[in-house]
Scaffold this motif. Structure first.
Motif, PDB file in Angstrom:
ATOM      1  N   ASP A 147       0.970  -1.159  -0.063  1.00 30.49           N
ATOM      2  CA  ASP A 147      -0.060  -0.128   0.104  1.00 30.49           C
ATOM      3  C   ASP A 147       0.790   1.257   0.063  1.00 30.49           C
ATOM      4  OD1 ASP A 147      -2.287  -1.470  -0.077  1.00 30.49           O
ATOM      5  OD2 ASP A 147      -2.830  -1.245   2.186  1.00 30.49           O
ATOM      6  N   GLN A 148       1.828   1.223   0.847  1.00 35.28           N
ATOM      7  CA  GLN A 148       2.803   2.435   0.962  1.00 35.28           C
ATOM      8  C   GLN A 148       3.647   2.514  -0.452  1.00 35.28           C
ATOM      9  OE1 GLN A 148       6.350   2.364   3.453  1.00 35.28           O
ATOM     10  NE2 GLN A 148       5.442   3.944   4.606  1.00 35.28           N
ATOM     11  N   GLU A 196       2.617   1.634  -3.359  1.00 32.21           N
ATOM     12  CA  GLU A 196       1.715   1.990  -4.560  1.00 32.21           C
ATOM     13  C   GLU A 196       1.489   3.382  -4.250  1.00 32.21           C
ATOM     14  OE1 GLU A 196      -1.160  -1.196  -4.719  1.00 32.21           O
ATOM     15  OE2 GLU A 196       0.213  -2.319  -6.527  1.00 32.21           O
ATOM     16  N   TRP A 197       1.052   3.902  -3.127  1.00 36.27           N
ATOM     17  CA  TRP A 197       0.894   5.115  -2.862  1.00 36.27           C
ATOM     18  C   TRP A 197       1.735   6.092  -3.344  1.00 36.27           C
ATOM     19  CZ3 TRP A 197       2.634   9.505  -0.415  1.00 36.27           C
ATOM     20  CH2 TRP A 197       1.962  10.394  -0.237  1.00 36.27           C
TER      21      TRP A 197
END
Length: 154
Positions: free
Chosen positions: A87-88, A90-91
């Protein structure tokens, strides 16, 4: 001929602005004290380049530069048992992909300028190129390859 170094510096600055995190050129970015910063951050690598754009009008005033941006996630400093995650990473990549944003009013150019004196970036491309994980280090990365089509503006 378009020099590579000013373009690399401009892309480094643009990616740092869009992600809000440091960007190192082929190495971990350093803080103001000269020490490596903890993730998250971005690693920027220069890849292929050509000094022609393949058009009949090209008078060695155009170039195509390829870059790889590796978005590195990591544990949250001070949080026991925290890990970097997809998630981090891809953010960060999603924020960097805004390099391609166009103005909402339909006018030409790009929303986020790539500021290089005497050079205009007339076309940009981005392609996801996968990522890696190292569970032992609690670090996850994702990769985007950017292609910048440039021409002299003077």
């Amino acid at each position: 001929m378009i020099e590579r170094r000013p373009v690399t510096n401009a892309l480094q600055t643009l990616l740092a602005t869009l992600t809000g995190y440091p960007v190192g050129k082929a190495t971990v970015p350093l803080d103001t004290a000269g020490k490596p910063v903890p993730p998250p951050y971005t690693l920027l690598y220069s890849l292929d380049d050509t000094d022609a754009d393949g058009t009949l009008a090209d008078n060695n005033k155009a170039a195509i530069f390829d870059y790889q941006a590796t978005f590195v996630s990591g544990p949250v400093p001070g949080q026991a048992n925290s890990r970097g995650g997809l998630d981090q990473a891809e953010w960060l990549a999603d924020r960097a992909r805004r390099v391609l944003d166009r103005p909402a009013d339909g006018s030409g150019g790009y929303l986020h300028p790539l500021t290089v004196p005497g050079v205009r970036c007339y076309h940009r491309e981005a392609r996801a190129a996968g990522g890696t994980s190292d569970p032992g280090d609690a670090i996850i990365t994702t990769v985007i390859r950017f292609r910048l089509h440039l021409e002299t503006s003077t």
